[in-house]
Write a protein that holds these residues in place. Structure first.
Motif, PDB file in Angstrom:
ATOM      1  N   GLY A   1      35.503  87.507  38.783  1.00  0.00           N
ATOM      2  CA  GLY A   1      34.556  87.292  39.885  1.00  0.00           C
ATOM      3  C   GLY A   1      34.092  85.850  39.968  1.00  0.00           C
ATOM      4  N   THR A   2      33.856  85.230  38.829  1.00  0.00           N
ATOM      5  CA  THR A   2      33.431  83.832  38.811  1.00  0.00           C
ATOM      6  C   THR A   2      34.557  82.926  39.302  1.00  0.00           C
ATOM      7  N   ALA A   3      35.786  83.235  38.901  1.00  0.00           N
ATOM      8  CA  ALA A   3      36.934  82.452  39.382  1.00  0.00           C
ATOM      9  C   ALA A   3      37.056  82.566  40.900  1.00  0.00           C
ATOM     10  N   VAL A   4      36.933  83.772  41.431  1.00  0.00           N
ATOM     11  CA  VAL A   4      36.999  83.972  42.888  1.00  0.00           C
ATOM     12  C   VAL A   4      35.868  83.204  43.570  1.00  0.00           C
ATOM     13  N   TYR A   5      34.680  83.247  42.994  1.00  0.00           N
ATOM     14  CA  TYR A   5      33.502  82.544  43.527  1.00  0.00           C
ATOM     15  C   TYR A   5      33.772  81.052  43.653  1.00  0.00           C
ATOM     16  N   TYR A   6      34.280  80.443  42.587  1.00  0.00           N
ATOM     17  CA  TYR A   6      34.538  79.004  42.619  1.00  0.00           C
ATOM     18  C   TYR A   6      35.760  78.648  43.457  1.00  0.00           C
ATOM     19  N   ILE A   7      36.826  79.427  43.348  1.00  0.00           N
ATOM     20  CA  ILE A   7      38.053  79.108  44.081  1.00  0.00           C
ATOM     21  C   ILE A   7      37.834  79.200  45.583  1.00  0.00           C
ATOM     22  N   THR A   8      37.111  80.227  46.051  1.00  0.00           N
ATOM     23  CA  THR A   8      36.846  80.315  47.494  1.00  0.00           C
ATOM     24  C   THR A   8      36.014  79.134  47.969  1.00  0.00           C
ATOM     25  N   ALA A   9      35.080  78.666  47.144  1.00  0.00           N
ATOM     26  CA  ALA A   9      34.284  77.492  47.519  1.00  0.00           C
ATOM     27  C   ALA A   9      35.170  76.255  47.638  1.00  0.00           C
ATOM     28  N   ILE A  10      36.077  76.088  46.679  1.00  0.00           N
ATOM     29  CA  ILE A  10      36.977  74.931  46.709  1.00  0.00           C
ATOM     30  C   ILE A  10      37.875  74.985  47.935  1.00  0.00           C
ATOM     31  N   LEU A  11      38.422  76.177  48.235  1.00  0.00           N
ATOM     32  CA  LEU A  11      39.302  76.330  49.389  1.00  0.00           C
ATOM     33  C   LEU A  11      38.578  76.107  50.714  1.00  0.00           C
ATOM     34  N   GLU A  12      37.270  76.353  50.730  1.00  0.00           N
ATOM     35  CA  GLU A  12      36.484  76.177  51.956  1.00  0.00           C
ATOM     36  C   GLU A  12      35.816  74.803  52.031  1.00  0.00           C
ATOM     37  N   GLY A  13      36.130  73.913  51.094  1.00  0.00           N
ATOM     38  CA  GLY A  13      35.615  72.554  51.174  1.00  0.00           C
ATOM     39  C   GLY A  13      34.538  72.203  50.166  1.00  0.00           C
ATOM     40  N   ASP A  14      34.033  73.183  49.429  1.00  0.00           N
ATOM     41  CA  ASP A  14      33.028  72.945  48.384  1.00  0.00           C
ATOM     42  C   ASP A  14      31.856  72.102  48.888  1.00  0.00           C
ATOM     43  N   ASN A  15      31.376  72.427  50.084  1.00  0.00           N
ATOM     44  CA  ASN A  15      30.279  71.681  50.692  1.00  0.00           C
ATOM     45  C   ASN A  15      29.161  72.643  51.079  1.00  0.00           C
ATOM     46  N   PHE A  16      28.534  73.260  50.076  1.00  0.00           N
ATOM     47  CA  PHE A  16      27.534  74.276  50.348  1.00  0.00           C
ATOM     48  C   PHE A  16      26.154  73.943  49.766  1.00  0.00           C
ATOM     49  N   SER A  17      26.013  72.777  49.145  1.00  0.00           N
ATOM     50  CA  SER A  17      24.758  72.416  48.495  1.00  0.00           C
ATOM     51  C   SER A  17      23.960  71.447  49.344  1.00  0.00           C
ATOM     52  N   THR A  18      22.627  71.552  49.212  1.00  0.00           N
ATOM     53  CA  THR A  18      21.729  70.665  49.935  1.00  0.00           C
ATOM     54  C   THR A  18      21.905  69.227  49.479  1.00  0.00           C
ATOM     55  N   ASN A  19      22.001  69.013  48.174  1.00  0.00           N
ATOM     56  CA  ASN A  19      22.213  67.671  47.628  1.00  0.00           C
ATOM     57  C   ASN A  19      22.856  67.794  46.252  1.00  0.00           C
ATOM     58  N   SER A  20      23.114  66.656  45.622  1.00  0.00           N
ATOM     59  CA  SER A  20      23.830  66.684  44.340  1.00  0.00           C
ATOM     60  C   SER A  20      23.011  67.331  43.222  1.00  0.00           C
ATOM     61  N   PHE A  21      21.676  67.238  43.266  1.00  0.00           N
ATOM     62  CA  PHE A  21      20.870  67.910  42.236  1.00  0.00           C
ATOM     63  C   PHE A  21      21.109  69.407  42.281  1.00  0.00           C
ATOM     64  N   TYR A  22      21.006  69.997  43.458  1.00  0.00           N
ATOM     65  CA  TYR A  22      21.211  71.443  43.593  1.00  0.00           C
ATOM     66  C   TYR A  22      22.654  71.841  43.267  1.00  0.00           C
ATOM     67  N   TYR A  23      23.586  70.976  43.601  1.00  0.00           N
ATOM     68  CA  TYR A  23      24.987  71.260  43.301  1.00  0.00           C
ATOM     69  C   TYR A  23      25.196  71.380  41.793  1.00  0.00           C
ATOM     70  N   TYR A  24      24.713  70.383  41.062  1.00  0.00           N
ATOM     71  CA  TYR A  24      24.948  70.384  39.612  1.00  0.00           C
ATOM     72  C   TYR A  24      23.995  71.309  38.858  1.00  0.00           C
ATOM     73  N   ALA A  25      22.757  71.400  39.280  1.00  0.00           N
ATOM     74  CA  ALA A  25      21.790  72.240  38.561  1.00  0.00           C
ATOM     75  C   ALA A  25      22.021  73.723  38.834  1.00  0.00           C
ATOM     76  N   TYR A  26      22.226  74.099  40.086  1.00  0.00           N
ATOM     77  CA  TYR A  26      22.347  75.511  40.437  1.00  0.00           C
ATOM     78  C   TYR A  26      23.806  75.972  40.476  1.00  0.00           C
ATOM     79  N   TYR A  27      24.584  75.297  41.317  1.00  0.00           N
ATOM     80  CA  TYR A  27      25.959  75.754  41.529  1.00  0.00           C
ATOM     81  C   TYR A  27      26.804  75.630  40.261  1.00  0.00           C
ATOM     82  N   ILE A  28      26.700  74.513  39.577  1.00  0.00           N
ATOM     83  CA  ILE A  28      27.492  74.318  38.352  1.00  0.00           C
ATOM     84  C   ILE A  28      26.722  74.835  37.133  1.00  0.00           C
ATOM     85  N   GLY A  29      25.522  74.329  36.902  1.00  0.00           N
ATOM     86  CA  GLY A  29      24.759  74.650  35.695  1.00  0.00           C
ATOM     87  C   GLY A  29      24.369  76.112  35.569  1.00  0.00           C
TER      88      GLY A  29
END
Length: 171
Positions: free
Chosen positions: A106-134
């Motif tokens: 499920g986690t692989a599908v979650y990340y792969i679909t984001a990458i395939l769709e452009g990986d542009n879903f975060s408000t800014n880099s803090f939220y990207y790294y703290a929430y989406y990645i961390g």
């Protein structure tokens, strides 16, 4: 002095006053309050988390599907695993392994679909790294540790069983 429900019965409790609420009243107030707090935290944290991945706010089909499978299949299976671990059932390791693989998938599908769709879903880099990645790192690290541990336990059990069931070689 009023009698109290504590042991020893002759315990002296100056100023003791019995509870005027019944157990059902206490539990219903507790349950209602807990439900309200959990609901509020869920609503506000979901909105906050969506700053790291707006697919949650937009109810993206891929995210809804992955989260639905997690909730419907892995949630009850996890409760069964807790029971199996607590009671020492023989199927606890295979169940933990299956749940962990499902979570990793499920986690692989979650990340792969984001990458395939452009990986542009975060408000800014803090939220990207703290929430989406961390925040999602634990959904990789913990199931991976559990899967490796279970793999080793299952393999060890088969080695033991294989050693016990083999017939001695005739010379």
């Amino acid at each position: 002095m009023e009698a109290h429900p504590y042991v020893p019965r002759d315990l002296h409790l100056p100023g003791y006053a019995p509870c005027f609420l019944s157990m059902s009243n206490i539990l219903s107030v507790f349950a209602s309050s807990s439900l309200l707090i959990v609901t509020l935290v869920w609503i506000f944290s979901g909105k906050e988390y969506s700053k790291g991945d707006s697919r949650y706010a937009g109810r993206d089909a891929g995210v809804v599907t992955v989260e639905g499978i997690t909730a419907v299949l892995e949630g009850p299976a996890s409760l069964l695993a807790v029971y199996a671990i607590a009671t020492g059932k023989s199927y606890s390791y295979i169940l933990q392994f299956a749940i962990s693989l499902g979570q990793l998938y499920g986690t692989a599908v979650y990340y792969i679909t984001a990458i395939l769709e452009g990986d542009n879903f975060s408000t800014n880099s803090f939220y990207y790294y703290a929430y989406y990645i961390g925040a999602n790192a634990s959904w990789i690290v913990i199931p991976l540790i559990i899967a490796i541990r279970c793999w080793r336990k299952i393999c060890a059990a088969f080695r033991v069983q294989g050693g016990q069931t083999k017939k001695p070689k005739v010379r």
